[in-house]
Design a protein around this motif. Sequence first.
Motif, mmCIF file in Angstrom:
data_model
loop_
_atom_site.group_PDB
_atom_site.id
_atom_site.type_symbol
_atom_site.label_atom_id
_atom_site.label_comp_id
_atom_site.label_asym_id
_atom_site.label_seq_id
_atom_site.Cartn_x
_atom_site.Cartn_y
_atom_site.Cartn_z
ATOM 1 N N CYS A 1 0.868 -1.181 0.000
ATOM 2 C CA CYS A 1 0.000 0.000 0.000
ATOM 3 C C CYS A 1 0.901 1.226 0.000
ATOM 4 O O CYS A 1 1.600 1.487 0.977
ATOM 5 C CB CYS A 1 -0.906 0.004 1.232
ATOM 6 N N VAL A 2 0.901 1.974 -1.085
ATOM 7 C CA VAL A 2 1.874 3.051 -1.302
ATOM 8 C C VAL A 2 1.169 4.395 -1.386
ATOM 9 O O VAL A 2 0.187 4.553 -2.116
ATOM 10 C CB VAL A 2 2.674 2.808 -2.602
ATOM 11 N N THR A 3 1.669 5.373 -0.636
ATOM 12 C CA THR A 3 1.206 6.745 -0.797
ATOM 13 C C THR A 3 2.256 7.510 -1.603
ATOM 14 O O THR A 3 3.458 7.349 -1.387
ATOM 15 C CB THR A 3 0.985 7.444 0.558
ATOM 16 N N LEU A 4 1.799 8.324 -2.543
ATOM 17 C CA LEU A 4 2.678 9.131 -3.388
ATOM 18 C C LEU A 4 2.579 10.589 -2.984
ATOM 19 O O LEU A 4 1.507 11.071 -2.612
ATOM 20 C CB LEU A 4 2.284 8.983 -4.862
ATOM 21 N N ASP A 5 3.712 11.295 -3.068
ATOM 22 C CA ASP A 5 3.703 12.718 -2.745
ATOM 23 C C ASP A 5 3.236 13.538 -3.943
ATOM 24 O O ASP A 5 2.804 12.995 -4.957
ATOM 25 C CB ASP A 5 5.084 13.174 -2.249
ATOM 26 N N GLY A 6 3.325 14.860 -3.823
ATOM 27 C CA GLY A 6 2.819 15.751 -4.860
ATOM 28 C C GLY A 6 3.547 15.659 -6.187
ATOM 29 O O GLY A 6 3.044 16.155 -7.205
ATOM 30 N N THR A 7 4.726 15.006 -6.215
ATOM 31 C CA THR A 7 5.466 14.833 -7.463
ATOM 32 C C THR A 7 5.234 13.456 -8.082
ATOM 33 O O THR A 7 5.780 13.160 -9.136
ATOM 34 C CB THR A 7 6.974 15.028 -7.235
ATOM 35 N N GLY A 8 4.456 12.615 -7.400
ATOM 36 C CA GLY A 8 4.236 11.260 -7.892
ATOM 37 C C GLY A 8 5.286 10.279 -7.435
ATOM 38 O O GLY A 8 5.307 9.129 -7.868
ATOM 39 N N ALA A 9 6.183 10.700 -6.501
ATOM 40 C CA ALA A 9 7.216 9.814 -5.972
ATOM 41 C C ALA A 9 6.702 9.092 -4.723
ATOM 42 O O ALA A 9 5.800 9.575 -4.042
ATOM 43 C CB ALA A 9 8.474 10.622 -5.627
ATOM 44 N N VAL A 10 7.294 7.945 -4.432
ATOM 45 C CA VAL A 10 6.881 7.157 -3.276
ATOM 46 C C VAL A 10 7.158 7.929 -1.997
ATOM 47 O O VAL A 10 8.275 8.400 -1.743
ATOM 48 C CB VAL A 10 7.621 5.805 -3.239
ATOM 49 N N ASP A 11 6.133 8.061 -1.171
ATOM 50 C CA ASP A 11 6.248 8.788 0.089
ATOM 51 C C ASP A 11 6.243 7.832 1.276
ATOM 52 O O ASP A 11 6.992 7.997 2.227
ATOM 53 C CB ASP A 11 5.096 9.790 0.214
ATOM 54 N N HIS A 12 5.391 6.805 1.235
ATOM 55 C CA HIS A 12 5.284 5.877 2.361
ATOM 56 C C HIS A 12 4.746 4.549 1.851
ATOM 57 O O HIS A 12 3.929 4.511 0.924
ATOM 58 C CB HIS A 12 4.340 6.448 3.426
ATOM 59 N N VAL A 13 5.240 3.448 2.450
ATOM 60 C CA VAL A 13 4.814 2.110 2.044
ATOM 61 C C VAL A 13 4.373 1.310 3.262
ATOM 62 O O VAL A 13 5.100 1.237 4.257
ATOM 63 C CB VAL A 13 5.950 1.340 1.329
ATOM 64 N N GLU A 14 3.191 0.725 3.183
ATOM 65 C CA GLU A 14 2.726 -0.255 4.161
ATOM 66 C C GLU A 14 2.698 -1.614 3.475
ATOM 67 O O GLU A 14 2.307 -1.720 2.309
ATOM 68 C CB GLU A 14 1.316 0.083 4.654
ATOM 69 N N CYS A 15 3.120 -2.649 4.184
ATOM 70 C CA CYS A 15 3.118 -3.998 3.637
ATOM 71 C C CYS A 15 2.193 -4.876 4.471
ATOM 72 O O CYS A 15 2.461 -5.122 5.648
ATOM 73 C CB CYS A 15 4.536 -4.570 3.627
ATOM 74 N N LEU A 16 1.100 -5.324 3.870
ATOM 75 C CA LEU A 16 0.164 -6.227 4.529
ATOM 76 C C LEU A 16 0.413 -7.629 3.979
ATOM 77 O O LEU A 16 0.298 -7.842 2.775
ATOM 78 C CB LEU A 16 -1.280 -5.802 4.253
ATOM 79 N N HIS A 17 0.765 -8.575 4.835
ATOM 80 C CA HIS A 17 1.171 -9.880 4.321
ATOM 81 C C HIS A 17 0.655 -11.014 5.194
ATOM 82 O O HIS A 17 0.706 -10.954 6.415
ATOM 83 C CB HIS A 17 2.702 -9.957 4.227
ATOM 84 N N ARG A 18 0.116 -12.031 4.536
ATOM 85 C CA ARG A 18 -0.267 -13.258 5.214
ATOM 86 C C ARG A 18 0.871 -14.262 5.159
ATOM 87 O O ARG A 18 0.927 -15.198 5.959
ATOM 88 C CB ARG A 18 -1.532 -13.843 4.588
ATOM 89 N N ALA A 19 1.785 -14.086 4.207
ATOM 90 C CA ALA A 19 2.973 -14.929 4.141
ATOM 91 C C ALA A 19 3.950 -14.499 5.229
ATOM 92 O O ALA A 19 3.941 -13.347 5.674
ATOM 93 C CB ALA A 19 3.623 -14.800 2.766
ATOM 94 N N VAL A 20 4.796 -15.429 5.674
ATOM 95 C CA VAL A 20 5.810 -15.109 6.680
ATOM 96 C C VAL A 20 6.985 -14.423 5.991
ATOM 97 O O VAL A 20 7.563 -14.961 5.041
ATOM 98 C CB VAL A 20 6.289 -16.385 7.406
ATOM 99 N N LEU A 21 7.339 -13.234 6.455
ATOM 100 C CA LEU A 21 8.431 -12.465 5.859
ATOM 101 C C LEU A 21 9.460 -12.123 6.930
ATOM 102 O O LEU A 21 9.096 -11.706 8.029
ATOM 103 C CB LEU A 21 7.901 -11.172 5.241
ATOM 104 N N ASP A 22 10.736 -12.305 6.595
ATOM 105 C CA ASP A 22 11.763 -11.862 7.538
ATOM 106 C C ASP A 22 12.020 -10.371 7.325
ATOM 107 O O ASP A 22 11.498 -9.752 6.393
ATOM 108 C CB ASP A 22 13.052 -12.670 7.397
#
Length: 236
Positions: free
Chosen positions: A47-68
């Motif tokens: 889940c990515v939010t973009l800033d006013g220039t269209g660049a990545v501002d913040h990322v949330e990762c929702l996962h049911r798989a096990v991730l290290d």
Amino acid sequence: MTILDKLEQEYLLRTIESGVGLTERRQLFLWTQGAFQALLPHEIMLCVTLDGTGAVDHVECLHRAVLDRAALAQLKADVAPALVTRWQAERAMPTVINANDIALRATGMDHALVHGSAQQGAAGTVFALLGMPSRPDARHVYFLQLLLPYLHLGLLRMPVAASARQGADSAPARPLSGRELAVLDRIRAGHSNEEVARQLGISALTVKNHLQRSYRVLGVANRAHAVARCMALRLL
């Protein structure tokens, strides 16, 4: 025109009804694991939010798989920006990505479906569904288009995403040095560490060290976010 069967209609109605009023990360995660999964099965959602220039501002990762921790960091720092770039290259239309695509190759997953709310070069949100059991088809695209407004509002209402946006324009801990800004300016232009090193007459390791110091000063985790912060602060 996509015609839904009775079961799909039931799943869709249930998903929409339960998607109203999402305000927390846990709520958003649980929502995507219910009837949502019947319509759009996946292992990971970026889940990515973009800033006013269209660049990545913040990322949330929702996962049911096990991730290290390393895998999670890679998804946020490398995979999410790459998938957003691919989606933007498709004129912000729903985008199906296969395993042979460089944006997905490092994850070891076969398929991804990406779509978002943003216009080209503008603020908004983008969502990437990874680890889908089969190649996404027209029905998956249709379901994601229908449910995108609920994903968008749910992400924007989350406290973490809100705090990240509020901090985007705050002053850095200290002024960036001239060399740090020179490195970031060339990164903004799309150059690799090795290319920046040749242009500035320094080693690639020194470039990497300048970037790492800049990340700490700006409070970011990757080069895309660092450039976005600098643009927001009018440093470049």
